[in-house]
Design a protein around this motif. Structure first.
Motif, PDB file in Angstrom:
ATOM      1  N   UNK A   1      43.884   4.515  48.543  1.00 58.10           N
ATOM      2  CA  UNK A   1      44.624   3.739  49.538  1.00 58.10           C
ATOM      3  C   UNK A   1      45.890   3.126  48.946  1.00 58.10           C
ATOM      4  N   UNK A   2      45.788   2.589  47.723  1.00 59.24           N
ATOM      5  CA  UNK A   2      46.954   1.975  47.087  1.00 59.24           C
ATOM      6  C   UNK A   2      48.039   3.000  46.797  1.00 59.24           C
ATOM      7  N   UNK A   3      47.635   4.201  46.343  1.00 60.01           N
ATOM      8  CA  UNK A   3      48.638   5.231  46.064  1.00 60.01           C
ATOM      9  C   UNK A   3      49.250   5.777  47.353  1.00 60.01           C
ATOM     10  N   UNK A   4      48.452   5.852  48.418  1.00 59.80           N
ATOM     11  CA  UNK A   4      48.993   6.341  49.685  1.00 59.80           C
ATOM     12  C   UNK A   4      50.128   5.453  50.181  1.00 59.80           C
ATOM     13  N   UNK A   5      50.025   4.153  49.906  1.00 56.14           N
ATOM     14  CA  UNK A   5      51.090   3.233  50.308  1.00 56.14           C
ATOM     15  C   UNK A   5      52.084   2.970  49.190  1.00 56.14           C
ATOM     16  N   UNK A   6      51.611   2.949  47.935  1.00 58.95           N
ATOM     17  CA  UNK A   6      52.468   2.565  46.825  1.00 58.95           C
ATOM     18  C   UNK A   6      53.455   3.627  46.384  1.00 58.95           C
ATOM     19  N   UNK A   7      53.060   4.889  46.431  1.00 61.97           N
ATOM     20  CA  UNK A   7      53.966   5.961  45.986  1.00 61.97           C
ATOM     21  C   UNK A   7      55.201   6.055  46.876  1.00 61.97           C
ATOM     22  N   UNK A   8      55.082   6.059  48.208  1.00 63.44           N
ATOM     23  CA  UNK A   8      56.304   6.055  49.036  1.00 63.44           C
ATOM     24  C   UNK A   8      57.178   4.825  48.791  1.00 63.44           C
ATOM     25  N   UNK A   9      56.568   3.660  48.566  1.00 62.49           N
ATOM     26  CA  UNK A   9      57.344   2.453  48.279  1.00 62.49           C
ATOM     27  C   UNK A   9      58.100   2.613  46.968  1.00 62.49           C
ATOM     28  N   UNK A  10      57.435   3.168  45.949  1.00 62.96           N
ATOM     29  CA  UNK A  10      58.086   3.367  44.654  1.00 62.96           C
ATOM     30  C   UNK A  10      59.265   4.329  44.767  1.00 62.96           C
ATOM     31  N   UNK A  11      59.080   5.397  45.546  1.00 64.46           N
ATOM     32  CA  UNK A  11      60.180   6.354  45.716  1.00 64.46           C
ATOM     33  C   UNK A  11      61.338   5.732  46.479  1.00 64.46           C
ATOM     34  N   UNK A  12      61.027   4.892  47.464  1.00 60.02           N
ATOM     35  CA  UNK A  12      62.091   4.260  48.247  1.00 60.02           C
ATOM     36  C   UNK A  12      62.872   3.254  47.414  1.00 60.02           C
TER      37      UNK A  12
ATOM     38  N   UNK B   1      63.005   3.365  44.116  1.00 64.20           N
ATOM     39  CA  UNK B   1      63.412   4.034  42.885  1.00 64.20           C
ATOM     40  C   UNK B   1      62.838   3.328  41.653  1.00 64.20           C
ATOM     41  N   UNK B   2      61.538   3.080  41.714  1.00 66.16           N
ATOM     42  CA  UNK B   2      60.823   2.470  40.591  1.00 66.16           C
ATOM     43  C   UNK B   2      59.649   3.376  40.222  1.00 66.16           C
ATOM     44  N   UNK B   3      59.000   3.077  39.109  1.00 63.50           N
ATOM     45  CA  UNK B   3      57.854   3.871  38.675  1.00 63.50           C
ATOM     46  C   UNK B   3      56.707   3.735  39.682  1.00 63.50           C
ATOM     47  N   UNK B   4      55.881   4.790  39.748  1.00 65.98           N
ATOM     48  CA  UNK B   4      54.803   4.799  40.733  1.00 65.98           C
ATOM     49  C   UNK B   4      53.814   3.667  40.510  1.00 65.98           C
ATOM     50  N   UNK B   5      53.512   3.370  39.243  1.00 67.84           N
ATOM     51  CA  UNK B   5      52.522   2.311  39.001  1.00 67.84           C
ATOM     52  C   UNK B   5      53.033   0.956  39.445  1.00 67.84           C
ATOM     53  N   UNK B   6      54.355   0.746  39.380  1.00 66.04           N
ATOM     54  CA  UNK B   6      54.903  -0.511  39.888  1.00 66.04           C
ATOM     55  C   UNK B   6      54.823  -0.561  41.406  1.00 66.04           C
ATOM     56  N   UNK B   7      54.981   0.568  42.051  1.00 70.02           N
ATOM     57  CA  UNK B   7      54.814   0.599  43.502  1.00 70.02           C
ATOM     58  C   UNK B   7      53.388   0.277  43.911  1.00 70.02           C
ATOM     59  N   UNK B   8      52.416   0.812  43.160  1.00 64.83           N
ATOM     60  CA  UNK B   8      51.012   0.519  43.445  1.00 64.83           C
ATOM     61  C   UNK B   8      50.731  -0.967  43.244  1.00 64.83           C
ATOM     62  N   UNK B   9      51.238  -1.536  42.134  1.00 64.27           N
ATOM     63  CA  UNK B   9      51.034  -2.961  41.878  1.00 64.27           C
ATOM     64  C   UNK B   9      51.673  -3.819  42.965  1.00 64.27           C
ATOM     65  N   UNK B  10      52.863  -3.428  43.419  1.00 67.28           N
ATOM     66  CA  UNK B  10      53.561  -4.192  44.443  1.00 67.28           C
ATOM     67  C   UNK B  10      52.781  -4.190  45.754  1.00 67.28           C
ATOM     68  N   UNK B  11      52.264  -3.024  46.137  1.00 62.73           N
ATOM     69  CA  UNK B  11      51.471  -2.934  47.368  1.00 62.73           C
ATOM     70  C   UNK B  11      50.198  -3.767  47.252  1.00 62.73           C
ATOM     71  N   UNK B  12      49.547  -3.707  46.095  1.00 60.78           N
ATOM     72  CA  UNK B  12      48.331  -4.504  45.895  1.00 60.78           C
ATOM     73  C   UNK B  12      48.632  -5.994  45.979  1.00 60.78           C
ATOM     74  N   UNK B  13      49.745  -6.417  45.376  1.00 53.74           N
ATOM     75  CA  UNK B  13      50.122  -7.833  45.411  1.00 53.74           C
ATOM     76  C   UNK B  13      50.422  -8.283  46.840  1.00 53.74           C
ATOM     77  N   UNK B  14      51.169  -7.466  47.577  1.00 51.74           N
ATOM     78  CA  UNK B  14      51.487  -7.819  48.961  1.00 51.74           C
ATOM     79  C   UNK B  14      50.228  -7.884  49.826  1.00 51.74           C
ATOM     80  N   UNK B  15      49.287  -6.966  49.576  1.00 53.22           N
ATOM     81  CA  UNK B  15      48.036  -6.975  50.337  1.00 53.22           C
ATOM     82  C   UNK B  15      47.229  -8.241  50.044  1.00 53.22           C
ATOM     83  N   UNK B  16      47.162  -8.630  48.761  1.00 50.59           N
ATOM     84  CA  UNK B  16      46.426  -9.849  48.407  1.00 50.59           C
ATOM     85  C   UNK B  16      47.096 -11.085  48.999  1.00 50.59           C
ATOM     86  N   UNK B  17      48.422 -11.135  48.983  1.00 53.25           N
ATOM     87  CA  UNK B  17      49.133 -12.275  49.571  1.00 53.25           C
ATOM     88  C   UNK B  17      48.881 -12.346  51.074  1.00 53.25           C
ATOM     89  N   UNK B  18      48.920 -11.182  51.744  1.00 49.58           N
ATOM     90  CA  UNK B  18      48.674 -11.159  53.186  1.00 49.58           C
ATOM     91  C   UNK B  18      47.265 -11.622  53.518  1.00 49.58           C
TER      92      UNK B  18
END
Length: 343
Positions: free
Chosen positions: A38-49, A51-68
């Motif tokens: 689930x994290x990669x399904x959302x994090x990889x497109x965010x990372x590509x948009x 222009x950051x590494x995929x693992x940072x996109x996954x971390x960002x999505x996880x952080x936003x989900x926890x904050x929400x």
């Protein structure tokens, strides 16, 4: 060929031994893998948009989900707690109304005798035991949640590392088919998750609007419960409908048929049209197989088994199709010409 068969049997025996000795461990690991998908399904497109590494996109999505989730709990806790208290206070009235509706039938007299508010006031010892059990269960659930979260973050950040480790347990001749199997399972889980998340959102909103229009109390709480239980196909919607029907019966018995019709319409629209359209048959699990999986895992593994039965069935069907049907049952010549599924 003999070496390939031996390594495969050893790997299956190891998994079977773990499943026999510590089945909860496998469920937690699978839940972590499901979260990673689930994290990669959302994090990889965010990372590509971004222009950051995929693992940072996954971390960002996880952080936003926890904050929400934290904000939802912070602002909605008081309202939900108040509605939960109202629901608890309404239970005796609901049971009394149900007893009046069933007057003359077996069990009605028992309901009348046990539906008083005093019957729902536990003794001090019982309350203490329930409190201790609740604290223990909460701590255990919190520990499992943190473990699943860490597994999801680690696996989602670098799935290639763990895929290579799993494939290293197989002989070189089996690794291409093993990689195709893992990719097919991930593809199936992505499709299943997308369909379930879309279906849960639709069910929650549709149920809230319908209950609000009918004037049923606690519409928000009932809609949230329905959406959460919707994670479990077929069984979950039935469980989620019970509190709404009981509350409607306590408010006005004439609302009960309308509430049942509301849930029936919601589940038919979501289950027969919206979810299959979103999943696009990528994780199409026959209803009989899904119900059988829920019964099997629920009997041996409790609530967590029922909760994960559907994604386990989806992943298992993908693995059987790629590794057994295409890789073993069908003609090997045809199997080698098939394009292996890629991530």
């Amino acid at each position: 060929m003999r070496h390939e068969t031996a390594t495969l049997l050893i790997a299956l025996a190891a998994v079977g031994l773990i499943a026999w000795l510590a089945p909860d461990v496998l469920l937690i690991v699978f839940a972590g893998c499901l979260l990673a998908v689930a994290l990669r399904a959302a994090g990889v497109p965010v990372a590509r948009h971004l222009n950051i590494a995929e693992h940072w996109g996954v971390m960002l999505v996880a952080l936003l989900a926890l904050v929400a989730i934290g904000l939802l709990l912070w602002f909605g806790f008081a309202t939900l707690a108040g509605q939960a208290r109202e629901f608890t206070q309404a239970v005796p009235r609901v049971l009394r109304s149900l007893a009046e509706l069933l007057d003359g039938l077996p069990g009605a007299e028992w309901l009348k005798q046990n539906a008083s508010p005093e019957a729902f006031q536990p003794s001090a010892r019982t309350a203490a035991n329930v409190a201790l059990a609740g604290v223990g269960g909460t701590l255990g659930a919190l520990g499992n949640f943190l473990l699943v979260l860490l597994l999801g973050l680690y696996i989602g950040s670098d799935p290639t590392l763990y895929r290579r480790g799993a494939l290293a347990l197989l002989s070189p001749g089996l690794r291409p088919r093993g990689e195709a199997t893992l990719n097919a399972m991930a593809h199936s889980l992505r499709g299943w998750l997308l369909g379930q998340m879309f279906g849960m959102t639709f069910t929650g909103v549709f149920t809230f609007l319908g209950l609000w229009a009918l004037g049923v109390p606690l519409a928000a709480l009932l809609a949230i419960l329905t959406a959460i239980f919707g994670f479990m196909p077929y069984i979950g919607p039935v469980i989620g409908a019970v509190p709404a029907v009981l509350i409607a019966a306590s408010q006005d018995p004439s609302l009960v048929p309308w509430v049942i019709a509301l849930f029936f319409a919601s589940q038919n629209i979501e289950g027969n049209f919206l979810t299959p359209m979103v999943q696009k048959q990528s994780s199409d699990v026959p209803p009989a197989v899904l119900l059988g999986a829920q019964a099997l895992f629920g009997t041996g593994l409790g609530f967590l088994g029922i909760l994960l039965a559907a994604p386990i069935a989806a992943a298992a069907m993908a693995a059987i199709r790629v590794s057994y049907v295409e890789g073993w049952v069908e003609d090997p010549a045809d199997s080698t010409r098939k394009a292996l599924i890629r991530p």
